[in-house]
Design a protein around this motif. Sequence first.
Motif, PDB file in Angstrom:
ATOM      1  N   SER A  72       0.705  -1.173  -0.095  1.00 12.21           N
ATOM      2  CA  SER A  72      -0.087  -0.021   0.129  1.00 12.21           C
ATOM      3  C   SER A  72       1.081   1.120   0.050  1.00 12.21           C
ATOM      4  CB  SER A  72      -0.955  -0.128   1.256  1.00 12.21           C
ATOM      5  OG  SER A  72      -1.947   1.142   1.290  1.00 12.21           O
ATOM      6  N   MET A  73       1.225   1.918  -1.155  1.00 12.56           N
ATOM      7  CA  MET A  73       2.058   2.934  -1.442  1.00 12.56           C
ATOM      8  C   MET A  73       1.416   4.044  -1.559  1.00 12.56           C
ATOM      9  SD  MET A  73       4.877   1.013  -1.188  1.00 12.56           S
ATOM     10  CE  MET A  73       5.592  -0.424  -1.771  1.00 12.56           C
ATOM     11  N   GLU A  74       2.061   5.084  -0.630  1.00 15.96           N
ATOM     12  CA  GLU A  74       1.335   6.575  -0.538  1.00 15.96           C
ATOM     13  C   GLU A  74      -0.327   6.523  -0.344  1.00 15.96           C
ATOM     14  OE1 GLU A  74       5.007   6.697  -1.247  1.00 15.96           O
ATOM     15  OE2 GLU A  74       4.171   5.854  -2.798  1.00 15.96           O
ATOM     16  N   VAL A  75      -0.754   5.579   0.227  1.00 16.81           N
ATOM     17  CA  VAL A  75      -2.003   5.522   0.752  1.00 16.81           C
ATOM     18  C   VAL A  75      -2.470   5.799   2.181  1.00 16.81           C
ATOM     19  CG1 VAL A  75      -4.232   3.955   0.937  1.00 16.81           C
ATOM     20  CG2 VAL A  75      -2.364   3.866  -0.979  1.00 16.81           C
ATOM     21  N   LEU A  76      -1.540   5.402   3.009  1.00 18.74           N
ATOM     22  CA  LEU A  76      -1.746   5.737   4.543  1.00 18.74           C
ATOM     23  C   LEU A  76      -2.091   7.008   5.085  1.00 18.74           C
ATOM     24  CD1 LEU A  76      -2.089   3.985   7.397  1.00 18.74           C
ATOM     25  CD2 LEU A  76       0.400   4.433   7.402  1.00 18.74           C
ATOM     26  N   GLU A  77      -1.492   8.028   4.392  1.00 21.60           N
ATOM     27  CA  GLU A  77      -1.746   9.341   4.676  1.00 21.60           C
ATOM     28  C   GLU A  77      -3.030  10.063   4.254  1.00 21.60           C
ATOM     29  OE1 GLU A  77       1.121   9.564   1.113  1.00 21.60           O
ATOM     30  OE2 GLU A  77       0.743   8.051   2.912  1.00 21.60           O
ATOM     31  N   HIS A  78      -3.678   9.199   3.703  1.00 21.34           N
ATOM     32  CA  HIS A  78      -5.168   9.606   2.807  1.00 21.34           C
ATOM     33  C   HIS A  78      -6.236   9.007   3.408  1.00 21.34           C
ATOM     34  CE1 HIS A  78      -2.747  11.828  -0.134  1.00 21.34           C
ATOM     35  NE2 HIS A  78      -2.072  10.871  -0.272  1.00 21.34           N
ATOM     36  N   VAL A  79      -6.224   7.951   4.365  1.00 20.35           N
ATOM     37  CA  VAL A  79      -7.091   7.313   5.098  1.00 20.35           C
ATOM     38  C   VAL A  79      -7.634   7.770   6.096  1.00 20.35           C
ATOM     39  CG1 VAL A  79      -6.257   5.235   4.040  1.00 20.35           C
ATOM     40  CG2 VAL A  79      -5.953   5.505   6.273  1.00 20.35           C
ATOM     41  N   ASP A  80      -8.919   7.496   6.635  1.00 18.12           N
ATOM     42  CA  ASP A  80      -9.428   7.712   7.909  1.00 18.12           C
ATOM     43  C   ASP A  80      -9.112   6.602   8.894  1.00 18.12           C
ATOM     44  OD1 ASP A  80     -10.417  10.243   7.171  1.00 18.12           O
ATOM     45  OD2 ASP A  80     -12.441   9.630   7.070  1.00 18.12           O
ATOM     46  N   ASN A  81      -8.917   6.696   9.913  1.00 20.45           N
ATOM     47  CA  ASN A  81      -8.724   5.644  10.819  1.00 20.45           C
ATOM     48  C   ASN A  81      -7.496   4.732  10.397  1.00 20.45           C
ATOM     49  OD1 ASN A  81      -8.828   3.629  13.093  1.00 20.45           O
ATOM     50  ND2 ASN A  81     -10.932   3.354  12.897  1.00 20.45           N
ATOM     51  N   PRO A  82      -6.305   5.218  10.605  1.00 23.06           N
ATOM     52  CA  PRO A  82      -5.346   4.799   9.908  1.00 23.06           C
ATOM     53  C   PRO A  82      -4.840   3.364  10.763  1.00 23.06           C
ATOM     54  CG  PRO A  82      -4.346   6.595  11.151  1.00 23.06           C
ATOM     55  CD  PRO A  82      -6.016   6.766  10.784  1.00 23.06           C
ATOM     56  N   ALA A  83      -5.295   3.103  12.025  1.00 19.08           N
ATOM     57  CA  ALA A  83      -4.913   2.032  12.839  1.00 19.08           C
ATOM     58  C   ALA A  83      -5.804   0.811  12.234  1.00 19.08           C
ATOM     59  CB  ALA A  83      -5.294   2.125  14.239  1.00 19.08           C
ATOM     60  N   SER A  84      -7.219   1.206  11.881  1.00 19.51           N
ATOM     61  CA  SER A  84      -7.887   0.093  11.099  1.00 19.51           C
ATOM     62  C   SER A  84      -7.582  -0.183   9.836  1.00 19.51           C
ATOM     63  CB  SER A  84      -9.386   0.756  11.225  1.00 19.51           C
ATOM     64  OG  SER A  84     -10.204  -0.073  10.493  1.00 19.51           O
ATOM     65  N   PHE A  85      -7.179   0.758   9.077  1.00 22.95           N
ATOM     66  CA  PHE A  85      -6.436   0.533   7.870  1.00 22.95           C
ATOM     67  C   PHE A  85      -5.260  -0.486   7.965  1.00 22.95           C
ATOM     68  CE2 PHE A  85      -3.911   1.281   4.359  1.00 22.95           C
ATOM     69  CZ  PHE A  85      -4.501   1.294   3.195  1.00 22.95           C
ATOM     70  N   LEU A  86      -4.393  -0.168   8.740  1.00 22.99           N
ATOM     71  CA  LEU A  86      -3.178  -0.972   9.057  1.00 22.99           C
ATOM     72  C   LEU A  86      -3.740  -2.318   9.436  1.00 22.99           C
ATOM     73  CD1 LEU A  86      -0.824   1.724  10.865  1.00 22.99           C
ATOM     74  CD2 LEU A  86      -0.612   0.388   8.737  1.00 22.99           C
ATOM     75  N   SER A  87      -4.704  -2.586  10.403  1.00 22.65           N
ATOM     76  CA  SER A  87      -5.050  -4.047  10.539  1.00 22.65           C
ATOM     77  C   SER A  87      -5.810  -4.637   9.702  1.00 22.65           C
ATOM     78  CB  SER A  87      -6.112  -3.831  11.764  1.00 22.65           C
ATOM     79  OG  SER A  87      -5.472  -3.197  13.053  1.00 22.65           O
ATOM     80  N   THR A  88      -6.322  -3.898   8.613  1.00 22.06           N
ATOM     81  CA  THR A  88      -6.883  -4.716   7.588  1.00 22.06           C
ATOM     82  C   THR A  88      -5.918  -5.208   6.501  1.00 22.06           C
ATOM     83  OG1 THR A  88      -9.106  -3.143   7.685  1.00 22.06           O
ATOM     84  CG2 THR A  88      -8.451  -4.222   5.414  1.00 22.06           C
ATOM     85  N   CYS A  89      -5.047  -4.348   6.096  1.00 21.67           N
ATOM     86  CA  CYS A  89      -3.800  -5.039   5.508  1.00 21.67           C
ATOM     87  C   CYS A  89      -3.073  -5.848   6.071  1.00 21.67           C
ATOM     88  CB  CYS A  89      -2.771  -3.484   5.155  1.00 21.67           C
ATOM     89  SG  CYS A  89      -3.340  -2.354   4.176  1.00 21.67           S
ATOM     90  N   ALA A  90      -2.720  -5.808   7.369  1.00 24.84           N
ATOM     91  CA  ALA A  90      -2.224  -6.955   8.031  1.00 24.84           C
ATOM     92  C   ALA A  90      -2.634  -8.304   8.153  1.00 24.84           C
ATOM     93  CB  ALA A  90      -1.805  -6.660   9.457  1.00 24.84           C
ATOM     94  N   GLU A  91      -4.350  -8.257   8.087  1.00 25.18           N
ATOM     95  CA  GLU A  91      -4.938  -9.481   7.895  1.00 25.18           C
ATOM     96  C   GLU A  91      -5.153 -10.199   6.763  1.00 25.18           C
ATOM     97  OE1 GLU A  91      -6.498 -11.311  10.577  1.00 25.18           O
ATOM     98  OE2 GLU A  91      -5.275  -9.767  11.930  1.00 25.18           O
ATOM     99  N   LEU A  92      -4.706  -9.251   5.590  1.00 24.29           N
ATOM    100  CA  LEU A  92      -4.815  -9.874   4.346  1.00 24.29           C
ATOM    101  C   LEU A  92      -3.415 -10.637   4.219  1.00 24.29           C
ATOM    102  CD1 LEU A  92      -6.587  -6.985   2.537  1.00 24.29           C
ATOM    103  CD2 LEU A  92      -7.427  -9.186   2.913  1.00 24.29           C
ATOM    104  N   VAL A  93      -2.421 -10.457   4.868  1.00 23.00           N
ATOM    105  CA  VAL A  93      -1.065 -11.139   4.779  1.00 23.00           C
ATOM    106  C   VAL A  93      -1.070 -12.460   4.976  1.00 23.00           C
ATOM    107  CG1 VAL A  93       1.273 -11.061   5.053  1.00 23.00           C
ATOM    108  CG2 VAL A  93      -0.245  -8.899   4.756  1.00 23.00           C
TER     109      VAL A  93
END
Length: 306
Positions: free
Chosen positions: A155-176
């Motif tokens: 996920s490149m140059e996306v994290l700084e554009h999302v709401d609730n980054p902790a939730s976004f990181l958790s989602t990405c992590a669960e897909l690994v």
Amino acid sequence: MRVSNVIRTLQRQLHSPASRGTINASEIAHFSRLSSQWWDEQGEFAFLHRMNPVRVEFIKNKLLEVSREGGEEGMPSSTVLRDLDVLDVGCGGGLLSESLARLGANTLGIDASESNVKIATLHASADPKLRNLTYINAPAESLLDSPKRYDVVCSMEVLEHVDNPASFLSTCAELVKPGGHLFLSTISRTPLAYFLTIFLAEDILRKVSPGTHTYSKFITPTELISFFQKYRSSDSNAVDPRYLEHVTLPKAWISPNASPASPPRTEAEVRGLIYHPLRGQWLLAPRDAWAATDANYIFWVRKPSQ
């Protein structure tokens, strides 16, 4: 699971309330307006075109480094992605997705902007060799209900554009997949980053559209590392606290006792991405270079195998 089955699952989940947890509507609208410029190498996304080879090289080299540490000697970097299942979250116009697919990865690019996905799909359709590349207009959360997991999630140059980054990181992590890899690139929340990415690039030089970045949404490397020192897979959240002493919980992705400034290189790595204006190109900073991660940086972390 075949990509066609993933698509059918997404179509059922796409409009569920949970699938919109991290999407910022104004951010999506902003990038949708710019979608026609994705493949203009001198336009709005010129910096990303120049950054893309550096990102790809970092991904290749990190995967190669891990494979060699695992005893797989002699693998050339050109084949390290071959036949891996790769997910590109927030793929935009497909700059990274196409590069990874050309290296042999079975690549799925997803983006919450329908315009971005249309541009990415149209561009890929011009090359019949990209049969291993698929795009879907969907948020990352909509993939969680599918059992499909990925060897590599980017996920490149996306994290700084999302709401609730902790939730976004958790989602990405669960897909690994267990033992798989997560690659992120973003911008640190420092005065230098504000000066370079907002004041200079947006307000003065107008190389990037004003309003593209919001300083308060930038994430520092230490914050990312600290997140993964505490993060465990979602299965651990379902354990009744009364039985914790009888249960072996999943490992944290990064050793909790490690210094956030210097995590073990077998677990995570942070490298600065530095733009050289005279050369007109991005450079990957040496490890531990002073202040190199104070603006743009790339981050890798590996999911524990168990």
